[in-house]
Design an enzyme around this catalytic site. Structure first.
Site, PDB file in Angstrom:
ATOM      1  N   GLN A 127       2.256  -6.110  -2.956  1.00 25.40           N
ATOM      2  CA  GLN A 127       2.632  -6.081  -1.533  1.00 25.40           C
ATOM      3  C   GLN A 127       3.944  -5.309  -1.331  1.00 25.40           C
ATOM      4  O   GLN A 127       4.187  -4.376  -2.074  1.00 25.40           O
ATOM      5  CB  GLN A 127       2.714  -7.509  -0.951  1.00 25.40           C
ATOM      6  CG  GLN A 127       1.361  -8.193  -0.802  1.00 25.40           C
ATOM      7  CD  GLN A 127       0.924  -8.965  -2.018  1.00 25.40           C
ATOM      8  OE1 GLN A 127       1.723  -9.630  -2.630  1.00 25.40           O
ATOM      9  NE2 GLN A 127      -0.331  -8.888  -2.362  1.00 25.40           N
ATOM     10  N   ASP A 162       0.816  -1.223   0.000  1.00 26.41           N
ATOM     11  CA  ASP A 162       0.000   0.000   0.000  1.00 26.41           C
ATOM     12  C   ASP A 162       0.847   1.270   0.000  1.00 26.41           C
ATOM     13  O   ASP A 162       0.477   2.277   0.586  1.00 26.41           O
ATOM     14  CB  ASP A 162      -0.970   0.004   1.206  1.00 26.41           C
ATOM     15  CG  ASP A 162      -1.778  -1.274   1.269  1.00 26.41           C
ATOM     16  OD1 ASP A 162      -2.265  -1.687   0.210  1.00 26.41           O
ATOM     17  OD2 ASP A 162      -1.902  -1.849   2.358  1.00 26.41           O
ATOM     18  N   GLY A 187      -4.557  -5.190  -4.659  1.00 25.59           N
ATOM     19  CA  GLY A 187      -5.658  -4.557  -5.377  1.00 25.59           C
ATOM     20  C   GLY A 187      -5.398  -3.089  -5.547  1.00 25.59           C
ATOM     21  O   GLY A 187      -4.882  -2.451  -4.635  1.00 25.59           O
ATOM     22  N   HIS A 188      -5.675  -2.572  -6.717  1.00 29.36           N
ATOM     23  CA  HIS A 188      -5.654  -1.135  -6.816  1.00 29.36           C
ATOM     24  C   HIS A 188      -6.769  -0.626  -7.706  1.00 29.36           C
ATOM     25  O   HIS A 188      -7.257  -1.310  -8.590  1.00 29.36           O
ATOM     26  CB  HIS A 188      -4.287  -0.567  -7.184  1.00 29.36           C
ATOM     27  CG  HIS A 188      -3.671  -1.159  -8.390  1.00 29.36           C
ATOM     28  ND1 HIS A 188      -2.689  -2.106  -8.318  1.00 29.36           N
ATOM     29  CD2 HIS A 188      -3.894  -0.941  -9.683  1.00 29.36           C
ATOM     30  CE1 HIS A 188      -2.340  -2.433  -9.529  1.00 29.36           C
ATOM     31  NE2 HIS A 188      -3.057  -1.755 -10.381  1.00 29.36           N
TER      32      HIS A 188
HETATM   33  P1  IMP Z   1      -2.219 -12.997   2.538  1.00 33.20           P
HETATM   34  O1  IMP Z   1      -1.288 -12.481   1.497  1.00 33.20           O
HETATM   35  O2  IMP Z   1      -3.674 -12.820   2.172  1.00 33.20           O
HETATM   36  O3  IMP Z   1      -1.903 -14.393   2.957  1.00 33.20           O
HETATM   37  O4  IMP Z   1      -2.030 -12.098   3.853  1.00 33.20           O
HETATM   38  C1  IMP Z   1      -0.826 -12.114   4.603  1.00 33.20           C
HETATM   39  C2  IMP Z   1      -0.513 -10.732   5.148  1.00 33.20           C
HETATM   40  O5  IMP Z   1      -0.179  -9.870   4.064  1.00 33.20           O
HETATM   41  C3  IMP Z   1      -1.681 -10.066   5.862  1.00 33.20           C
HETATM   42  O6  IMP Z   1      -1.148  -9.266   6.921  1.00 33.20           O
HETATM   43  C4  IMP Z   1      -2.285  -9.161   4.807  1.00 33.20           C
HETATM   44  O7  IMP Z   1      -2.977  -8.068   5.369  1.00 33.20           O
HETATM   45  C5  IMP Z   1      -1.040  -8.720   4.085  1.00 33.20           C
HETATM   46  N1  IMP Z   1      -1.292  -8.346   2.673  1.00 33.20           N
HETATM   47  C6  IMP Z   1      -1.493  -9.163   1.636  1.00 33.20           C
HETATM   48  N2  IMP Z   1      -1.671  -8.462   0.505  1.00 33.20           N
HETATM   49  C7  IMP Z   1      -1.546  -7.168   0.829  1.00 33.20           C
HETATM   50  C8  IMP Z   1      -1.583  -5.946   0.069  1.00 33.20           C
HETATM   51  O8  IMP Z   1      -1.765  -5.926  -1.145  1.00 33.20           O
HETATM   52  N3  IMP Z   1      -1.388  -4.804   0.782  1.00 33.20           N
HETATM   53  C9  IMP Z   1      -1.155  -4.797   2.123  1.00 33.20           C
HETATM   54  N4  IMP Z   1      -1.111  -5.905   2.870  1.00 33.20           N
HETATM   55  C10 IMP Z   1      -1.289  -7.080   2.221  1.00 33.20           C
END
Ligand code: IMP
Length: 350
Positions: free
Chosen positions: A223, A13, A40-41
């Protein structure tokens, strides 16, 4: 434009989408190299709003080729939804969107396992995942039992899907979670395979041919560095490598063909989900940053945790990614702050 890797330097983000959009105008081919629909954006192009989780926003720029690389985990239903959304708005991705036949798929049971796994963890061990099946999909990849996009083209794909559901149901039953309907899921995937067939390609060849032809390649990460499975705040991380190294393993482009790394960093810090956050502000300043910066998750809508800029994280991200250029975002959010703090070091005990 030289071949460029774009990475997030914090916990995601950072505002990568905006910088990607600028660099896209100078690129011929844009490759997403890791993650899935956890990212996502929202892109506003010509006054119209597009929400993209998997497809590079380059698809909105005429003439750009877009690749979903082998390092991504792709949920076919999410992708179809995005393709339909683009079509409704007059964009035809056929011939411009290419999905690697090596890309692993996020299957319905991966989502169910993600949710069930979070539910059974104790409060201290919860990750706060996005619930998009990311961990179980990468788990299956590394466990060598995953299903890849190329498998959709095999005549035995429907049976493989049904067998996958049966296996997952055995685990879900053990965890006391709701079970899945194998027949229904099989039919849905059969339909998805037909819809996505025109997009499946050997993208390793495609990317390298483009490189040999002198085209400019932009490798975009989702990420951020501190969510990296190897370099982040494990176990409170995602299951892929958002860092620069992941761009090569996730696309098939050699490290020797990379010309530069651009790091995107926000002038304060945010994090969604659980895990360490040294500069977190659990006070009205944090709340002000959240409101002014619109810090709510693009995928889950969750409020983001907010805190001051952490230069320790910045230096670390510079090191593990080899950042050549920085793009710093959201400076205007701090415009009216009477005091702006920057963390330069951590202190533990004495
Ligand atoms: P997962 O990727 O859904 O398994 O989530 C693992 C961790 O990564 C969690 O703390 C999510 O909130 C964080 N996370 C995953 N994708 C994003 C993103 O695009 N932006 C911010 N945090 C993310």
């Amino acid at each position: 434009m030289p071949n460029t890797i774009l990475v997030g330097a914090q916990w995601g983000d950072e505002g990568k989408g905006k910088v990607i959009d600028v660099l896209t105008s100078q690129a011929d081919l844009i490759v997403r190299y890791q993650g899935g629909s956890n990212a996502g954006h929202t892109v506003i192009a010509d006054g119209r709003k597009h929400v993209l989780h998997l497809i590079p926003s380059g698809i909105l720029h005429a003439g750009k080729q877009c690749v979903i690389g082998n390092g991504v985990v792709m949920d076919p239903f999410d992708l179809i939804r995005e393709i339909d959304g683009l079509r409704e708005q007059g964009f035809d991705p056929v011939g411009r969107l290419h999905i690697s036949d090596r890309t692993h798929m996020v299957m319905s049971w991966h989502r169910a396992l993600d949710a069930a796994d979070e539910a059974r963890r104790s409060q201290e061990r919860k990750i706060g995942t996005t619930g998009r099946g990311i961990g179980p999909a990468y788990g299956a990849k590394m466990g060598r039992s995953g299903l890849r996009v190329g498998d959709m083209l095999s005549p035995s794909f429907p049976e493989t899907v049904e067998a996958g559901v049966a296996e997952a149901n055995a685990v879900l039953a053990g965890w006391g979670a709701p079970l899945l309907d194998g027949r229904e899921i099989r039919t849905r995937y059969e339909n998805a395979a037909r819809t996505l067939a025109p997009y499946i390609a050997d993208t390793v060849a495609l990317v390298n041919e483009a490189d040999r032809a002198g085209k400019s390649i932009l490798l975009e990460g989702a990420q951020g560095t501190m969510l990296d499975i190897d370099f982040g705040t494990y176990p409170f991380v995602t299951s892929s490598n958002p860092t620069a190294g992941g761009a090569c393993t996730g696309s098939g482009l050699s490290p020797r063909r990379i010309d530069r790394v651009v790091g995107v960093i926000k002038c304060y810090t945010t994090r969604v989900g659980a895990g360490p956050f040294p500069t977190e502000l659990a006070d009205e300043t944090g709340e002000r940053l959240r409101q002014k910066g619109g810090e709510f998750g693009a995928t889950t809508g969750r409020p983001r945790r907010c805190g001051w800029f952490d230069a320790v994280v910045g230096r670390y991200a510079a090191m593990v990614n080899g950042v050549d250029f920085w793009a710093m975002t959201k400076l205007d959010v701090l415009d009216e702050e009477p005091v702006i703090r920057i963390c330069t070091a951590y202190q533990r005990d004495d």
